[in-house]
Design an enzyme around this catalytic site. Structure first.
Site, short mmCIF file in Angstrom:
data_model
loop_
_atom_site.label_atom_id
_atom_site.label_comp_id
_atom_site.label_asym_id
_atom_site.label_seq_id
_atom_site.Cartn_x
_atom_site.Cartn_y
_atom_site.Cartn_z
N ASP A 218 -6.81 -5.20 -5.76
CA ASP A 218 -6.10 -6.47 -5.54
C ASP A 218 -6.87 -7.42 -4.62
OD1 ASP A 218 -5.68 -5.35 -3.02
OD2 ASP A 218 -3.51 -5.64 -3.03
N HIS B 102 -9.69 -1.97 -2.47
CA HIS B 102 -8.55 -2.12 -3.38
C HIS B 102 -8.84 -3.16 -4.45
CE1 HIS B 102 -5.60 -0.62 -0.02
NE2 HIS B 102 -6.49 0.30 -0.40
N CYS C 254 -1.02 -7.67 -0.08
CA CYS C 254 -1.03 -6.40 0.66
C CYS C 254 0.23 -6.22 1.50
CB CYS C 254 -2.25 -6.34 1.58
SG CYS C 254 -3.84 -6.58 0.75
N ASP D 187 0.80 -1.21 0.00
CA ASP D 187 0.00 0.00 0.00
C ASP D 187 0.84 1.27 0.00
OD1 ASP D 187 -2.31 -1.44 -0.05
OD2 ASP D 187 -2.66 -1.36 2.12
#
Length: 614
Positions: A420, A418, A596, A297
């Site tokens: 992802d 997000h 992440c 991030d």
């Protein structure tokens, strides 16, 4: 006096001494009977001037390329390329070189990050009285470029000793042009000579800057006292600033970055096992990360490229939590650049974290080739009157790079928000060279109904997982409210599926649905959003043919996790290896997963961005 039609004009040219380096025309007028009517001597001063760059993009500054004054994309294109000098040659009190003191170049190693430019002249030893050469730029371009020159010239055919350019500390590169110096006289050396200049890019293309820069060189003629000189000849060159380029999962990994925390020993164990040989694993210590574990991030790795130089550049997210200093303090250095975008009129939010920033492998869409792939970001639903979005300064930066035309997906339906969390790309040996992986509640229900039919309805999720209550397959399938929640999630993913199919020109055979369930919760702002029910297997790290996948702790059948078996089957068909990493307590419970908590620096594309057809 007027000459008759039978008059003959004879012109001969004699060259004066080299010290004077001037030419004369001797003129005599003859009458009909060859009598001399008059004599005259005409002094000529001729100067050849050429401001040259690497317009054909072969890392050599050619002489007077006819295309040097314009820029064209494509393999048959032309125009010089300029790098943003955003690395740091200093190891102490460092900051990007483009933000350093503009008055001098301190290290010769900095020159390779700049684009060479050569002023070539041929003419008399001196220009006529009052004439001079001036280099100049527009006020708009002055914010984006600086120009330095080498004091020691290269004189063609002369044995002038050249300064050793490998000296560590350099003082012989005075500033010529900058934001405060729009024009400056440059020396005329006389004879056949060359003067080297170094052009430094200061900023990337952005909303207010198209990346094109023009530099002019003029020969000025004096008029009279009190009146400015007039240009009688102007040459110009055009540069395009190199874009920042992201690297997709299909490119080879170089380094993997993770954080050490007080509770992620199992995660680190799995990551170390995944990177036993290559790529190299780099672990950020607790005191450097300040209890921020979300390496993905905080930053996104990319690179910049030109015919003469290439280096990685980290894009620093405006999220600014515990890892805020990591990209600057630990990555910025010689041949490793840094760029960031900070919003001034809006607050950075969850969607500004770079788990919400991905890039596809190369694709061709409706005949348009994207050899560097396409950037993917998550935003609010297009028709929503309110919702979370990536800040405009970051979006503007991404769109302005041009070579990886962005795609906006709907990700605001997720708690974290997000992209992802529901998609990834993995390499494949066939079709387009990759597969798009999508989270799919429908695929999960299909898998679990199959288990139930086969008599495994009492198989349990989270079995033997400390602190978690086991849940059976039957219980999952009988929960109607849970099914409604996942129907909603599936509708959100399907909307994105259609966008990705259209924008990446994908068929259903290019997409693999992964069995993942979500649960919908009410967030602090009163909105209902989704999060993964068990570890989100699409949120993986891709290292060549090896995948680091969150261990899902799914129902066990004959001693094996049914979810792991399904993943191994799906990925094994592509020749990919699955390693399942326990991130349950340290990441999943905190609304993140393996991807992440990690980041990968990858090799750049072989394809050169300037060869794109735009």
């Amino acid at each position: 006096m007027p000459l008759s039609g039978n008059s003959v004009l004879l012109i001969t040219m004699s060259r004066a001494s080299q010290s004077e380096n001037e030419s004369k025309l001797s003129i005599q007028y003859y009458g009909k009977n060859k009598e001399i009517l008059g004599r005259a001597v005409l002094h000529l001063t001729a100067v050849e001037i050429s401001l040259d760059v690497d317009a054909d993009r072969d890392a050599i500054v050619e002489k007077n390329n006819p295309n040097k004054g314009s820029w064209k994309w494509g393999p048959n294109g032309h125009g010089a390329i300029l790098l943003v000098n955003c690395d740091s040659e200093r190891s102490y009190l460092k900051k990007p070189d483009n933000l350093q003191d503009p008055m001098t170049i301190s290290y010769v190693s900095d020159l390779k990050d700049m684009s060479p430019m050569v002023l070539r002249t041929r003419g008399p030893a001196k220009l006529p009285q009052g004439y001079k050469l001036s280099m100049h730029i527009s006020q708009d371009d002055a914010e984006s470029v600086r120009v330095f020159r080498a004091k020691s010239p290269n004189v063609v055919g002369n044995t002038l000793a050249k300064k050793n350019l490998f000296d560590f500390f350099v003082k012989d590169y005075p500033l010529v042009l900058s934001h405060s110096i729009l024009a400056q006289e440059v020396p005329y050396l006389g004879g056949a000579s060359e003067m080297n200049f170094y052009v430094e890019g200061l900023r990337f293309p952005d909303k207010d800057f198209d990346g094109l820069i023009t530099i002019h060189l003029s020969l000025l003629e004096p008029i009279c006292a009190g009146i400015p000189e007039t240009p009688i000849f102007t040459d110009k060159v055009v540069f395009r600033v190199a874009p920042w380029i992201m690297t997709p999962n299909t490119l080879a990994p170089i380094e993997v970055f993770v954080c050490r925390t007080s509770d992620n020993s199992e995660f680190l164990k799995g990551m170390k096992s995944l990177t036993t040989c290559e790529p190299k694993l780099k672990i950020c210590s607790e005191w450097k990360s300040r209890d921020d574990r979300w390496m993905q991030d905080e930053l996104e790795f990319g690179y910049i490229d030109s015919p003469h130089q290439q280096f990685p550049v980290v894009l620093d997210s405006p999220r600014d939590r515990g890892l805020q200093a990591f990209p600057y303090d630990e990555l910025l250095g010689p041949d490793f650049g840094h760029v960031t975008r900070v919003p001034y009129d809006e607050e950075a939010g969850s969607l500004d974290s770079f788990g919400n920033l991905e890039v596809s492998p190369p694709v061709t869409v409706n005949g348009k080739h994207y050899p560097l792939g396409r950037i993917i970001i998550g935003v609010a639903f297009p028709t929503a009157t309110q919702g979370r979005n990536m800040t405009k300064v970051v979006q503007n930066f991404l769109w302005a790079q041009k070579v990886q035309a962005p795609i906006a997906l709907f990700s605001d339906w997720l708690v974290v928000g997000h992209v992802d969390e529901f998609m990834s790309f993995v390499p494949a040996p066939d079709r387009k060279g990759f597969r798009l992986l999508l989270a799919s509640p429908d695929a999960a229900y299909k898998l679990f109904k199959g288990l139930q039919r086969d008599g495994h309805g009492q198989a349990k999720f989270f079995e033997d997982l400390q602190g978690e209550k086991p849940v059976t397959v039957d219980e999952i399938l009988s929960d109607e409210n849970f099914r409604v929640q996942n129907n909603y999630v599936q509708s959100c993913i399907d909307w994105n599926r259609d966008v990705l199919k259209r924008e990446l020109d994908l068929d259903d055979e290019d997409i693999i649905d992964l069995p993942i369930l979500f649960t919908v919760v009410k967030t602090k702002d009163g909105q209902f959003r989704a999060q993964a029910y068990y570890p989100d297997m699409v949120n993986m790290i891709v290292l060549g043919k090896n995948l680091g996948i969150p261990k899902p702790f799914g129902p066990k059948v004959n001693g094996s996790c049914a979810l792991e078996a399904e993943m191994c089957s799906l990925m094994g068909r592509l020749g990919l290896n699955c390693a399942f990493i326990d991130d349950f307590a340290s990441y999943h419970k905190q609304l993140g997963e393996v991807h992440c908590g990690s980041n990968v620096r990858r090799k750049p594309f072989d394809f050169k961005w300037w060869n794109m057809e735009m």
